[in-house]
Design an enzyme around this catalytic site. Structure first.
Site, PDB file in Angstrom:
ATOM      1  N   ASP A 229     119.525 129.158 -73.691  1.00  0.00           N
ATOM      2  CA  ASP A 229     118.727 129.718 -72.613  1.00  0.00           C
ATOM      3  C   ASP A 229     118.971 128.773 -71.432  1.00  0.00           C
ATOM      4  O   ASP A 229     119.460 127.646 -71.602  1.00  0.00           O
ATOM      5  CB  ASP A 229     117.242 129.779 -72.977  1.00  0.00           C
ATOM      6  CG  ASP A 229     116.483 130.716 -72.029  1.00  0.00           C
ATOM      7  OD1 ASP A 229     117.024 131.035 -70.942  1.00  0.00           O
ATOM      8  OD2 ASP A 229     115.360 131.117 -72.356  1.00  0.00           O
TER       9      ASP A 229
HETATM   10  C1  BGC Z   1     114.937 133.067 -69.439  1.00  0.00           C
HETATM   11  C2  BGC Z   1     116.037 133.927 -70.019  1.00  0.00           C
HETATM   12  C3  BGC Z   1     116.974 134.346 -68.926  1.00  0.00           C
HETATM   13  C4  BGC Z   1     117.535 133.109 -68.242  1.00  0.00           C
HETATM   14  C5  BGC Z   1     118.507 133.409 -67.123  1.00  0.00           C
HETATM   15  C6  BGC Z   1     115.493 131.924 -68.601  1.00  0.00           C
HETATM   16  O1  BGC Z   1     114.479 131.265 -67.935  1.00  0.00           O
HETATM   17  O2  BGC Z   1     114.143 132.565 -70.478  1.00  0.00           O
HETATM   18  O3  BGC Z   1     115.493 135.056 -70.657  1.00  0.00           O
HETATM   19  O4  BGC Z   1     118.002 135.144 -69.443  1.00  0.00           O
HETATM   20  O5  BGC Z   1     116.451 132.369 -67.696  1.00  0.00           O
HETATM   21  O6  BGC Z   1     117.849 133.930 -66.022  1.00  0.00           O
END
Ligand code: BGC
Length: 766
Positions: A229
Site C-alpha cells: 500500500d
Molecule cells: C490506500 C490505497 C490506495 C493507495 C493509493 C492508500 O492510502 O490505502 O487503497 O490504493 O493509497 O492511492
C-alpha cells in the site's frame, strides 16, 4: 508476445534488478530501456478510475471517469454478472486512459460498522465478499488490464492503520479475513495483491512471511506480484524475503541500494531477488502487451450501466402500506440537500471525478407531475436548522408524499479515520422526525457507506437504503421509487440497533499498538445469531414490490464423503403481480461439532429474475469446503464427520427450506498422533475408532458405575445424570489421560507404544 524472462533477467545488472523493486514515481514502475522493459501505470480504484492526467506530475488533475456505486453498494446487488460488467467497464476506461493496473477491488471484511472505509468494502461475510471480489477482478482483467486486490490482510480499521498490530487467531484469520481474498486471487487470478499497512500477529503485512509466502504464494499459488500500500514499507530487505516485490510509491534510492548491498554482503540470496524480478516482469509485460492503443469507451453506455447498477444495489428496508412505488400523479415534496447535491461516493483515495451527475430531484421531477424541493438541512455541519426544518414541514404538508434524502455527510465517514458513532447527524434526524409527524406518507432515501441507527424508523412508511450509489444515484433512486426498477438488493451486512450491540464493540479499535480480534469467528450475522441478538435489519435482508414463495429444496444425496459434491436445488416462485429479482441464499448449519462453529454460514447464493407467477429452480454444488472449518493442527480445511442441515431462504433470518445430510470425513484432523490427541479425533477415523473405543470402554464404564453407586448412597438420581455428563466430556479428553482412565495400567512406555502404533497405522510416522 512470448519473451524469455530468464534470459532478460540474466542480462540485468544487480542495480537494475533492485531498481525494479520500487516505483518510478507515484503511479508508475521503472523502465529499463536498454532491455526493452517498459514502464506501466497503476492508479486507484476501486469503483472507477482516479487517474491523474500526467501520472508523473502530482499536481495534475484527475481525468473524468464513470463513478460506479462503491463496494458497499455493489455487494448489495449480490449479482456476480453485474459486478463483472462494472469491472469490464472500468477496464475499458483504463484502456482509454493508458492505465495497466487499477488498484482494487478492496475486499477487507467489515469487522465493525465503525470502520471509516467500510463504504469501499463489500461485506461482513467472507464468501459473499470473495465472490464479489472475484467477479470484479474477472471483469477488469477481461479487458487486458490488471487488478490489485487490497488490503492484504486484516486491515479492518482506519485508526492507527499504519502501525496497529491486528492480533487474530489462526482459525479466524483463515476462515474470515483471508477467505475473502481467496476468490479474487485464486478464481479471479488477480495480477497483483496490495499488502496492507498494519501488522498481523506481530509482523507488518509488507514483511509477513506467513501472509505473503506461505498463504498467498505457496497455498494459493499466486503467480503475480505483491505491492505495498502507498508507503507501507517497513524493512525493505525483510519485505523482499517475505514475498513483497514492489514498493510504492518511489521515495528515493535508499531502499534499492539496500537490496544491492544485501545481495553483495550475502544477507540476501540473489535467487530471491531474481524470483521477485521474474514476477515483476511477468506483470509488467502482461500490462504492456494488453494495451489497446487509441481505444475509447462509450461514456453514455457506462453512465447507463452505472444507473442500472445503482438501482440494483439499493435495498428496500421498509414499505408499509405499499406506499412505494410512487405514482406519477402523486404530488411530491422532495426534501433534503442531498436531493440536489447527492452524496454518491466516499472520501480518500477512491474519490474520483465523475463524467456527469444525476441529482435525485431532477430525476424525480422527470417522473412526477408535481414536485417541489426544500433543503431541510445544511450540507456542512451536523446541527439542525429550525427554519429549514419548518420550511420542509410546510412543503411536506402541502403534498401527497414526502421523500427525504438523508444519511451521512462526507465528514462522517472517510478513509483515514473511523467513525465514533453510528448515528446520523442530528440535523437529518430532526428533519425526518418533524416531516414524518406532519406527513403520514413519508419515505426516507439513505445515502451512507455503512449502517446508521434509525430511531425514527417506526415513524416513517418507507426506507430505501441507497448506499453511495455513484454518479447515477439520483436517477437510479427515482427508477426504484417509481417502480421502473423493482428493488432487488439485499443487505451484505447486518444493521445493528445500536453500537453496543455490535460484535467488536469491546475490541474496536484497540489500544495504541494492538487490536485483539476477541470476537473471533463471530463477525456480523455469525455473532448476532450465536448471541440470539435481534439486529435492526439482518444480513441478507431486502424487500421487493412483489412477493416470492420458497417452494422446494432437494439434495441429490442424503450422505456424502468429504471427497464428494452434493447438488442442491431450490425452487422459488414469484407470487406477486410484478416481475422481480430474488436473491436466494443458501446456508450450511453443522448440527453437531467438536469445535466451536457459527450457527450457520453462507455457502451459496443466486439472483433470479421471475415474471409474475413464474417459478424457477436454482442449483448449487457444495463440496468439502462448504462444510469445513480451518483446522489449526493440520493448517488446512477439515470437514468433520457428522450431520449438516442445508437451509435456504430470502435472508439470514428467514430460511424456510431445509434438507439434512450426513458427511463422512476421509481426512485426519491432526498432523500426528501425540499424547494430547483427543479421543474424539481418534473416534472420527475408522482405523483408530476401534482402538479408541476399546481403550475408553473400561474406564467410561467404571465412571458410570461410580455414578450409580453415589446416586444410590445419596438417594439422588440426579447424581447419575451428572456422571453421565462427565463421561461425555471425558470422551473429548486427550490420549495421555488413558493411563489414569484405565485404572493406572498404562505406563509412559505403553503410552509411547500406543502412540507409535497409531502413527504407523495412519501412516503419520514420516
Ligand atoms: C490506500 C490505497 C490506495 C493507495 C493509493 C492508500 O492510502 O490505502 O487503497 O490504493 O493509497 O492511492
Amino acid at each position: 508476445m512470448k519473451r524469455n524472462l530468464t534470459d532478460i533477467i540474466s542480462q540485468m545488472t544487480l542495480e537494475e534488478k533492485a531498481s525494479l523493486c520500487s516505483g518510478l514515481n507515484m503511479w508508475q514502475t521503472k523502465p529499463v530501456e536498454r532491455l526493452g522493459i517498459p514502464s506501466i501505470v497503476m492508479t486507484d480504484g476501486p469503483h472507477g478510475l482516479r487517474k491523474q492526467a500526467n501520472p508523473g506530475d502530482m499536481s495534475s488533475k484527475t481525468v473524468p471517469a464513470t463513478c460506479f456505486p462503491s463496494g458497499a453498494g455493489l455487494a448489495s446487488s449480490w449479482d456476480r454478472e453485474l459486478i463483472r460488467e462494472v469491472g469490464a467497464a472500468i477496464g475499458e476506461e483504463c484502456q482509454q486512459e493508458d492505465v495497466q493496473i487499477i488498484l482494487g477491488p478492496a475486499v477487507n471484511i467489515k469487522r465493525s460498522p465503525l470502520c471509516g472505509r467500510n463504504f469501499e468494502y463489500f461485506s461482513e461475510d467472507p464468501y459473499l465478499s470473495s465472490e464479489m471480489g472475484a467477479s470484479h477482478v474477472k471483469g477488469v482483467q477481461s479487458q487486458g488490464v490488471g487488478t490489485s486486490v487490497k488490503h492484504f490482510a486484516a486491515n479492518n480499521q482506519e485508526t492507527l492503520r499504519n502501525s496497529i498490530n491486528a492480533v487474530v487467531d489462526e482459525r479466524t484469520l483463515n476462515e474470515i479475513y483471508l477467505r475473502s481474498f481467496e476468490g479474487p486471487v485464486i478464481e479471479g487470478d488477480a495480477w497483483t495483491v496490495m499488502c496492507a499497512y498494519n501488522q498481523v500477529n506481530g509482523d507488518y503485512c509488507s514483511e509477513n512471511d506467513y501472509l505473503l509466502n506461505q498463504v498467498l504464494k505457496q497455498r494459493w499459488g499466486h503467480g503475480g506480484l505483491v505491492m505495498t500500500d502507498w508507503g507501507a514499507i517497513n524493512e525493505r530487505v525483510k519485505g523482499l524475503k517475505a514475498g513483497l516485490e514492489l514498493e510504492m510509491p518511489y521515495v528515493g534510492p535508499e531502499h534499492d541500494r539496500m537490496i544491492v548491498e544485501a545481495v553483495q554482503s550475502g544477507e540476501l540470496d540473489e535467487a530471491v531477488l531474481d524470483e521477485a524480478v521474474r514476477r515483476l516482469l511477468t506483470v509488467i509485460f502482461k500490462g504492456y502487451d494488453g494495451k489497446k492503443e487509441g481505444f475509447t469507451y462509450d461514456a453514455e453506455a457506462h453512465h447507463q450501466l452505472a444507473r442500472r447498477a445503482a438501482a440494483d444495489c439499493m435495498v428496500l428496508l421498509k414499505n408499509e402500506g405499499g406506499l412505494l412505488p410512487l405514482k406519477p400523479e402523486q404530488s411530491v415534496a422532495v426534501i433534503g440537500a442531498f436531493a440536489k447535491h447527492p452524496r454518491y461516493q466516499g472520501g480518500g483515495s477512491s474519490h474520483i471525478t465523475p463524467t456527469r451527475m444525476d441529482a435525485p430531484f431532477d430525476a424525480i421531477a422527470g417522473m412526477s407531475a408535481d414536485c417541489a424541493f426544500a433543503p431541510g438541512y445544511l450540507l456542512k455541519g451536523g446541527e439542525a436548522d429550525d427554519s429549514l426544518i419548518e420550511e420542509a414541514v410546510k412543503l411536506a404538508q402541502s403534498k401527497d408524499v414526502a421523500v427525504i434524502f438523508a444519511g451521512l455527510p462526507d465528514s462522517f465517514e472517510s478513509e483515514g479515520v473511523d467513525r465514533t458513532r453510528l448515528d446520523m447527524p442530528s440535523s437529518h434526524i430532526r428533519l425526518i422526525e418533524a416531516v414524518a409527524a406532519a406527513q403520514p406518507n413519508t419515505v426516507v432515501v439513505l445515502s451512507n457507506g455503512s449502517p446508521v441507527t434509525m430511531p425514527w424508523l417506526p415513524q416513517v412508511q418507507a426506507v430505501l437504503e441507497g448506499y453511495l450509489g455513484g454518479q447515477a444515484t439520483g436517477s437510479a433512486a427515482a427508477d426504484v421509487l417509481y417502480g421502473k426498477v423493482n428493488p432487488n438488493g439485499k443487505l451484505a451486512e447486518t444493521f445493528p440497533v445500536r453500537l453496543e450491540q455490535t460484535p467488536a464493540f469491546l475490541n474496536f479499535p484497540g489500544g495504541k499498538s494492538e487490536v485483539t480480534y476477541g470476537e473471533g469467528l463471530f463477525v456480523g450475522y455469525r455473532y448476532y445469531e450465536a448471541k440470539k441478538e435481534e439486529p435492526l435489519f439482518p444480513f441478507g435482508y431486502g424487500l421487493s414490490y412483489t412477493t416470492f414463495a420458497y417452494e422446494d429444496i432437494r439434495a441429490d444425496r442424503t450422505s456424502m464423503k468429504d471427497t464428494d459434491t452434493v447438488n442442491v436445488s431450490v425452487t422459488i416462485r414469484n407470487t406477486g403481480t410484478v416481475a422481480g429479482k430474488e436473491i436466494v441464499q443458501l446456508y450450511v448449519k453443522p448440527l453437531e461439532s467438536h469445535v466451536v462453529r457459527p450457527v450457520k454460514e453462507l455457502k451459496g447464493f443466486a439472483k433470479v429474475h421471475l415474471q409474475p407467477g413464474e417459478a424457477k429452480t436454482v442449483h448449487f454444488a457444495l463440496d468439502q469446503r462448504a462444510f469445513a472449518y480451518f483446522n489449526t493442527d493440520i493448517h488446512d480445511w477439515f470437514a468433520e464427520t457428522g450431520a449438516y442441515e442445508i437451509v435456504a431462504g430470502p435472508s439470514s433470518a428467514d430460511t424456510p427450506l431445509s434438507v439434512t445430510l450426513t458427511l463422512e470425513s476421509t481426512g485426519i484432523p491432526f498432523r500426528k498422533v501425540g499424547r494430547n490427541t483427543k479421543f474424539y479425533e481418534l473416534m472420527a477415523i475408522p482405523e483408530t475408532a476401534v482402538f479408541a473405543e476399546e481403550a475408553m470402554e473400561g474406564s467410561l464404564e467404571r465412571l458410570k458405575q461410580m455414578g450409580a453407586m453415589f446416586a444410590e448412597s445419596m438417594g439422588d438420581d440426579g447424581i447419575a445424570e451428572l456422571f453421565e455428563a462427565m463421561v461425555k466430556w471425558r470422551k473429548y479428553d486427550a490420549l495421555r489421560s488413558l493411563s489414569g482412565m484405565m485404572g493406572g495400567g498404562t505406563s509412559e512406555a505403553d503410552l509411547s507404544k500406543i502412540i507409535d502404533d497409531l502413527n504407523t497405522k495412519l501412516k503419520l510416522n514420516s
